[in-house]
Design an enzyme around this catalytic site. Sequence first.
Site, PDB file in Angstrom:
ATOM      1  N   GLU A   1     -33.109  38.194 -29.259  1.00  0.00           N
ATOM      2  CA  GLU A   1     -33.820  38.500 -30.395  1.00  0.00           C
ATOM      3  C   GLU A   1     -34.999  37.862 -30.379  1.00  0.00           C
ATOM      4  O   GLU A   1     -35.206  36.831 -30.370  1.00  0.00           O
ATOM      5  CB  GLU A   1     -32.814  38.130 -31.610  1.00  0.00           C
ATOM      6  CG  GLU A   1     -31.281  38.651 -31.803  1.00  0.00           C
ATOM      7  CD  GLU A   1     -30.747  38.346 -32.910  1.00  0.00           C
ATOM      8  OE1 GLU A   1     -31.098  37.582 -33.739  1.00  0.00           O
ATOM      9  OE2 GLU A   1     -29.424  38.710 -32.970  1.00  0.00           O
TER      10      GLU A   1
ATOM     11  N   GLU B   1     -33.256  47.233 -34.643  1.00  0.00           N
ATOM     12  CA  GLU B   1     -32.299  47.098 -35.699  1.00  0.00           C
ATOM     13  C   GLU B   1     -32.610  47.164 -37.173  1.00  0.00           C
ATOM     14  O   GLU B   1     -33.572  46.460 -37.392  1.00  0.00           O
ATOM     15  CB  GLU B   1     -31.424  45.787 -35.516  1.00  0.00           C
ATOM     16  CG  GLU B   1     -30.273  45.622 -36.576  1.00  0.00           C
ATOM     17  CD  GLU B   1     -29.150  44.667 -36.072  1.00  0.00           C
ATOM     18  OE1 GLU B   1     -29.276  44.054 -34.961  1.00  0.00           O
ATOM     19  OE2 GLU B   1     -28.224  44.229 -36.867  1.00  0.00           O
TER      20      GLU B   1
HETATM   21  O1  KIV Z   1     -24.552  41.476 -31.451  1.00  0.00           O
HETATM   22  C1  KIV Z   1     -24.632  42.715 -31.269  1.00  0.00           C
HETATM   23  O2  KIV Z   1     -23.457  43.450 -31.525  1.00  0.00           O
HETATM   24  C2  KIV Z   1     -25.731  43.418 -31.425  1.00  0.00           C
HETATM   25  C3  KIV Z   1     -25.948  44.677 -31.958  1.00  0.00           C
HETATM   26  C4  KIV Z   1     -25.950  44.840 -33.087  1.00  0.00           C
HETATM   27  C5  KIV Z   1     -27.209  45.176 -31.288  1.00  0.00           C
HETATM   28  O3  KIV Z   1     -26.813  42.494 -31.182  1.00  0.00           O
END
Ligand code: KIV
Length: 259
Positions: free
Chosen positions: A117, A184
């Site tokens: 991220e 997201e």
């Molecule tokens: O952890 C997850 O499921 C994600 C998705 C929401 C993209 O990062």
Amino acid sequence: MEPTDKITPDWMRSAKTRGERIAALTAYDYPTARLLDEAGVPVLLVGDSVGMVVLGYPDTTQVTLAEMRHHVAAVARAKTRALIVADLPYHTYQTAQNAVANAHILMAAGAEAIKLEGGVAVLPEITALREVGIAVMGHIGMLPQQVKEEGGYKIKGRSKNEKARLMADAIAVKEAGVCALVLELVEPELAREITARLAIPTIGIGSGPHCGGQIMVTPDLIGSFPWFRPKFAIAKADVASVIRDAAQGFVRQVKDAGN
Ligand code: KIV
């Protein structure tokens, strides 16, 4: 590409050029991974959402590398055609060195690409992963690992500053070599602009219809986690009711047999 060919990061990277949209789902265990693979889902994310929808944590920040490794290995045992992408969990990529070391642990467990991220803030980590040949999926917009600092799950890219920052993040991670970029909770018009600007596919979640593909948390899709579902997620099944009905039927059957 033949329908039986293994999906690779390059397949994903070139999806936009081919005009192909990507459907991605999360998977955390062997049977679900096998079923999703049999259904033709090309990309399976072992997301750190496992913490919330499988392990019962309030958010993703408590998920450990050992837990991720355990779930990645279970998904990998399904020997999928789908590309298996694994999340680096919270506080496992604060430096380029530990990003690479921890990504290697997930790759050894069977991941074929790593997601982390952040935008410009994680460029050294993305660059280091690419330098050792690890395929990377980016993730910008609402970052669930920052939920405590953010005070909740919020739409990103409404203000002029935030728009400019997210566009800069998208371009930077693309330049660093990610093969796809998760958006997201990005304001849909901005998600459309980012998608138009990048040569790689964007994969949206709660970011409107104009992304190069969509990803869903599988329990949201199949209705197996009925206690919370984000507003944007439309369930296509009600697995929670199927489980409750089957369990109640079994309890009745056992009780009646005892009479
Ligand atoms: O952890 C997850 O499921 C994600 C998705 C929401 C993209 O990062």
